[in-house]
Scaffold this active site. Structure first.
Site, short mmCIF file in Angstrom:
data_model
loop_
_atom_site.label_atom_id
_atom_site.label_comp_id
_atom_site.label_asym_id
_atom_site.label_seq_id
_atom_site.Cartn_x
_atom_site.Cartn_y
_atom_site.Cartn_z
N LEU A 78 42.44 31.98 -13.84
CA LEU A 78 41.18 32.70 -13.94
C LEU A 78 40.72 33.07 -12.54
CD1 LEU A 78 39.43 30.11 -16.28
CD2 LEU A 78 41.00 31.93 -16.94
N ASP A 79 41.06 34.25 -12.12
CA ASP A 79 40.80 34.63 -10.73
C ASP A 79 39.87 35.84 -10.68
OD1 ASP A 79 41.09 34.32 -8.07
OD2 ASP A 79 43.14 35.07 -7.93
N GLY A 80 38.95 35.82 -9.74
CA GLY A 80 38.11 37.00 -9.52
C GLY A 80 36.64 36.81 -9.84
N THR A 250 44.66 37.18 -13.25
CA THR A 250 43.81 38.36 -13.06
C THR A 250 43.51 38.59 -11.59
OG1 THR A 250 41.91 36.92 -13.43
CG2 THR A 250 42.69 38.19 -15.32
#
Ligand SMILES: *[C@@H]1O[C@H](CO)[C@@H](O)[C@H](O)[C@H]1NC(C)=O
Ligand SMILES: *[C@@H]1O[C@H](CO)[C@@H](O)[C@H](O)[C@H]1NC(C)=O
Length: 302
Positions: A78-80, A250
């Site tokens: 879960l990036d961003g 992501t």
């Protein structure tokens, strides 16, 4: 225009001045930024959905996916969240909050589509190095998420596991984690795995230590050590499908970042430029369609 504005302002004051008397002065300045923040937060989430509708892009429909080719385990990095918050002029915490809401939505969709295990790299060991307030806030977010979703987990019969190095996790959160793991462990068809203070190297090292201990006790010999034995010592031994079929990351980064290492050996990787809080159903379907088009070889030549 000016008169409209002034009447609006006076209307606002007519409403606000009584408020000042009803409530305390201290409360009011705290409340207003919170309210504005909430409106902005909601707007940022809606923004994305509206933009997409305007584009009218062609998307994969659910019916186009083949049930029998669904991955059994999908892992997410879960990036961003932070970049998303910055982009919308929100606080970092609000980015994480939007990310958490999105994760529950996406996990739910995965389960509806027949995916058995959904895992998320929610907090890496490297994250301890972040700003102290942010870490504290992330921890309280986990606690809140676990608490507010417990009914949901039971209603939908979702088994929850939390994996990682748990020495640094505050005691109240740890207690809640154990409670949820214990009460949901009987559910067989949906499994949510949260990797908190997890790293792939930590996992392998932990397994090695355990094997050495067993060897010292004379429980295993060198010739007993094979892949299956190692797999049984890894923290993913809690699921029937320890090796993800698909991993989605992501926000444009194309790295594993010390997430599952052993487990990703034959995993299909999908990288999306979308920031995690904007990763919606269409994006998920797109990733699954891409996965279903691939020919998986598991290291064999065909
Ligand atoms: C787990 O975390 C503790 C506290 O930060 C640390 O001392 C320990 O080395 C970690 N364990 C491993 C195997 O990384
Ligand atoms: C799963 O792995 C953990 C971590 O190594 C270990 O403590 C536990 O005993 C294992 N569980 C089973 C059923 O082997």
């Amino acid at each position: 225009m000016l008169s409209l504005l002034s009447s609006l302002v006076s209307l606002l004051f007519l409403f606000l001045i009584p408020c000042l008397f009803i409530t305390s002065y201290i409360w009011f300045p705290v409340f207003l930024p919170k309210l504005l923040g909430l409106i902005k937060f909601k707007a940022a989430r809606d923004d994305h959905d509206n933009e997409k509708r305007d584009e009218g892009t062609c998307v994969v429909r659910e019916e186009e996916l083949q049930r029998e080719l669904m991955p059994r385990h999908v892992a997410f990095i879960l990036d961003g969240n932070r970049r998303w918050a910055k982009q919308h002029g929100l606080l970092t915490e609000q980015g994480h909050q939007a990310g958490a809401i999105r994760f529950i939505e996406i996990a739910e969709l995965c389960f509806e589509l027949g995916i058995h295990t959904v895992s998320a790299f929610a907090f890496s060991t490297g994250n301890w190095g972040r700003d102290e307030d942010e870490v504290k806030w992330l921890m309280s977010l986990f606690q809140h998420q676990l608490k507010s979703n417990i009914q949901y987990f039971h209603r939908n019969e979702i088994r929850v596991s939390v994996i990682g190095n748990q020495t640094n996790i505050p005691e109240p959160i740890l207690q809640r984690i154990h409670e949820i793991e214990e009460t949901t462990k009987g559910y067989k068809n949906k499994h949510l795995i949260m990797a908190i203070d997890y790293s792939g190297r930590f996992d392998i090292m932990h397994a090695c230590k355990s094997l050495v201990k067993k060897s010292e006790k004379g429980l295993i010999r060198e010739q007993d050590v094979d892949e299956a034995l190692i797999e049984r010592e890894l923290l993913t031994n809690c699921t029937d499908f320890p090796s993800p079929d698909l991993m989605i990351r992501t926000s444009g980064e194309q790295r594993i970042s010390n997430f599952f290492l052993w487990q990703l050996a034959y995993t299909e990787l999908f990288f999306s430029p979308i920031l995690w809080p904007d990763f919606d159903k269409d994006k998920l379907l797109e990733a699954l369609a891409s996965y279903q088009r691939r020919e998986r070889r598991f290291g064999c030549r065909v």
